[in-house]
Design an enzyme around this catalytic site. Structure first.
Site, short mmCIF file in Angstrom:
data_model
loop_
_atom_site.label_atom_id
_atom_site.label_comp_id
_atom_site.label_asym_id
_atom_site.label_seq_id
_atom_site.Cartn_x
_atom_site.Cartn_y
_atom_site.Cartn_z
N GLY A 141 46.46 33.72 37.50
CA GLY A 141 45.69 34.69 36.73
C GLY A 141 46.39 36.03 36.81
N TYR A 183 33.44 30.90 31.02
CA TYR A 183 34.12 32.16 31.38
C TYR A 183 33.61 33.25 30.44
CZ TYR A 183 37.41 29.26 34.09
OH TYR A 183 37.97 28.37 34.98
N ALA A 232 44.22 32.96 46.10
CA ALA A 232 42.88 33.18 46.66
C ALA A 232 42.29 34.46 46.07
CB ALA A 232 42.93 33.21 48.19
N1 LIG Z 1 38.19 24.78 37.73
C1 LIG Z 1 37.62 25.76 38.38
O1 LIG Z 1 36.52 25.63 38.92
C2 LIG Z 1 38.34 27.08 38.45
C3 LIG Z 1 37.86 28.10 39.29
C4 LIG Z 1 38.57 29.29 39.33
C5 LIG Z 1 39.71 29.45 38.55
N2 LIG Z 1 40.12 28.45 37.72
C6 LIG Z 1 41.29 28.61 36.83
O2 LIG Z 1 42.41 29.04 37.57
C7 LIG Z 1 42.90 30.27 37.01
C8 LIG Z 1 43.57 31.08 38.09
O3 LIG Z 1 42.62 31.38 39.10
P1 LIG Z 1 42.59 32.83 39.72
O4 LIG Z 1 42.52 33.85 38.62
O5 LIG Z 1 41.56 32.85 40.77
O6 LIG Z 1 44.07 32.87 40.37
P2 LIG Z 1 44.67 33.78 41.53
O7 LIG Z 1 46.12 33.80 41.29
O8 LIG Z 1 44.20 33.32 42.86
O9 LIG Z 1 44.04 35.22 41.29
C9 LIG Z 1 44.40 35.96 40.16
C10 LIG Z 1 43.94 37.40 40.32
O10 LIG Z 1 44.59 38.03 41.44
C11 LIG Z 1 45.08 39.32 41.06
N3 LIG Z 1 46.55 39.21 41.02
C12 LIG Z 1 47.31 38.33 40.32
N4 LIG Z 1 48.61 38.50 40.56
C13 LIG Z 1 48.71 39.51 41.44
C14 LIG Z 1 49.80 40.13 42.06
N5 LIG Z 1 51.05 39.72 41.82
N6 LIG Z 1 49.54 41.15 42.92
C15 LIG Z 1 48.29 41.57 43.15
N7 LIG Z 1 47.19 41.01 42.57
C16 LIG Z 1 47.41 39.98 41.73
C17 LIG Z 1 44.46 39.62 39.70
O11 LIG Z 1 43.14 40.15 39.87
P3 LIG Z 1 42.83 41.74 39.95
O12 LIG Z 1 43.94 42.50 39.31
O13 LIG Z 1 41.52 41.86 39.24
O14 LIG Z 1 42.69 42.02 41.41
C18 LIG Z 1 44.33 38.23 39.10
O15 LIG Z 1 43.36 38.14 38.09
C19 LIG Z 1 41.66 30.87 36.37
O16 LIG Z 1 41.94 31.84 35.39
C20 LIG Z 1 41.04 29.64 35.76
O17 LIG Z 1 41.71 29.29 34.56
C21 LIG Z 1 39.45 27.28 37.68
#
Ligand SMILES: NC(=O)c1ccc[n+]([C@@H]2O[C@H](COP(=O)([O-])OP(=O)(O)OC[C@H]3O[C@@H](n4cnc5c(N)ncnc54)[C@H](OP(=O)(O)O)[C@@H]3O)[C@@H](O)[C@H]2O)c1
Length: 320
Positions: free
Chosen positions: A287, A60, A216
């Protein structure tokens, strides 16, 4: 700080308990959110709300997430934290600075521990399967790290059910510590692999499951209904946008709005609560780039996710 009471769940057959909601650093801390005050505010608020699991990876932002999150996590008692990091993706152009060879694993853990500022990580994930390295070589390196006390549990991420089963079989045969947890993608939009393969396999093996991208990448929040909001992840990343933002996905996500209104919650809360309610899920890794997002997402803990509600959400969002 928040009203929603945190739940803690056992990670599969292990004795470790994880908060049902975790916070991860992908594309965010040390990347789209570089301001250290904002990182500190979000992580501290998560910790104070009962989040004990913080998910990172070496790759990351090439180590920057480990440094940025580690700096804040160092302020809390170490025993109250479950910190993970990962190994697999290339960290440089060097031929051996990638994959799951013994050499790369042994060297990577030292660098990750230094960047995070901790003598051990609780969970160490093989970030993808490595077709060029025998599973036994990887499992033996992980077993050694556990005996050295640098890693407490090892896990896999985005492995197939067959690969996870093979790792367990090799560990059984060679008397090595088995992988205790898998980290797959799971959201209402991307759910089929988890439901068909990963959930049944992990339940049968006693492995925990910590899932990623419940929104997503933000698509399920509904903020892309009418366009691309400035600065948001799917606006910034063309690749991610191509996999999530289509007219069909927009139309499907809009169908969640009246259900959320009826439940008195938001679409993000519904989507996270749906993932938390799936069979075999220990924890959902969320996230947040803003404090307000974290606060909203923690509200998922209050949603009453009945079987009927699950069916309605699944009918609104066709899998895939
Ligand atoms: N193992 C793997 O291959 C893998 C791959 C991906 C992720 N992960 C892990 O999973 C964690 C979570 O994944 P993700 O960040 O993709 O989760 P997610 O919940 O799908 O997306 C989070 C993103 O969505 C936006 N967001 C979050 N809450 C919101 C809300 N209430 N309203 C509007 N927008 C919102 C923010 O981005 P913006 O504000 O920038 O729009 C935030 O960074 C990662 O940090 C990582 O630790 C692992």
């Amino acid at each position: 700080m928040f009203n929603a009471a945190m739940q803690y769940r056992k990670m599969g057959a292990s004795g470790l308990r994880l908060s049902a909601l975790a916070l991860g650093g992908w594309t965010t801390y040390g990347a789209s959110v570089k301001d250290s005050d904002t990182v500190e505010r979000i992580i501290t608020a998560a910790f104070e709300a009962g989040v004990n699991f913080f998910d990172i990876s070496d790759v990351y932002e090439k180590g920057e997430a480990e440094k940025s999150m580690g700096k804040v996590l160092a302020k809390f008692p170490r025993h109250e934290l479950v910190i993970s990091t990962k190994v697999f993706w290339p960290m440089s152009d060097d031929v051996n600075d990638k994959g799951l060879s013994r050499k790369h694993i042994m060297e990577s853990i030292e660098k990750s521990l230094r960047r995070i500022g901790t003598p051990y990580v609780d969970l160490y994930f093989c970030h993808r399967p490595d077709p060029d390295t025998p599973i036994e070589e990887t499992a033996r390196a992980m077993d050694d790290l556990i005996h050295q006390g640098k890693v407490l549990y090892w896990g896999t991420s985005e492995w197939s059910a067959d690969q996870i089963r093979e790792a367990h079989a090799v560990c059984d045969k060679r008397n090595l510590v088995k992988p205790a947890v898998e980290q797959p993608q799971l959201s209402l939009i991307k759910r089929q692999k988890f439901l068909d393969e990963i959930s049944p396999a992990c339940r049968a093996l006693g492995a925990g499951v910590v899932t990623w991208s419940p929104l997503a990448s933000g698509m399920l929040s509904g903020k892309y209904d009418e366009g691309l909001p400035q600065g948001a992840r799917l606006t910034r990343s063309e690749n991610l946008r191509a996999s999530y933002v289509t007219e069909a996905s927009r139309a499907a996500v809009k169908k969640l709005k009246p259900i959320a209104d009826e439940m008195g919650c938001t679409r993000s809360q519904l989507a996270i609560a749906w993932a938390m309610a799936q069979s075999g899920v220990t924890c959902v890794i969320t996230g947040a780039t803003k404090f307000e997002q974290l606060k909203e997402n923690l509200g998922a803990l209050k949603v009453n996710m009945t079987d009927e509600l699950k069916r309605r959400l699944e009918a609104a969002i066709p899998a895939g």
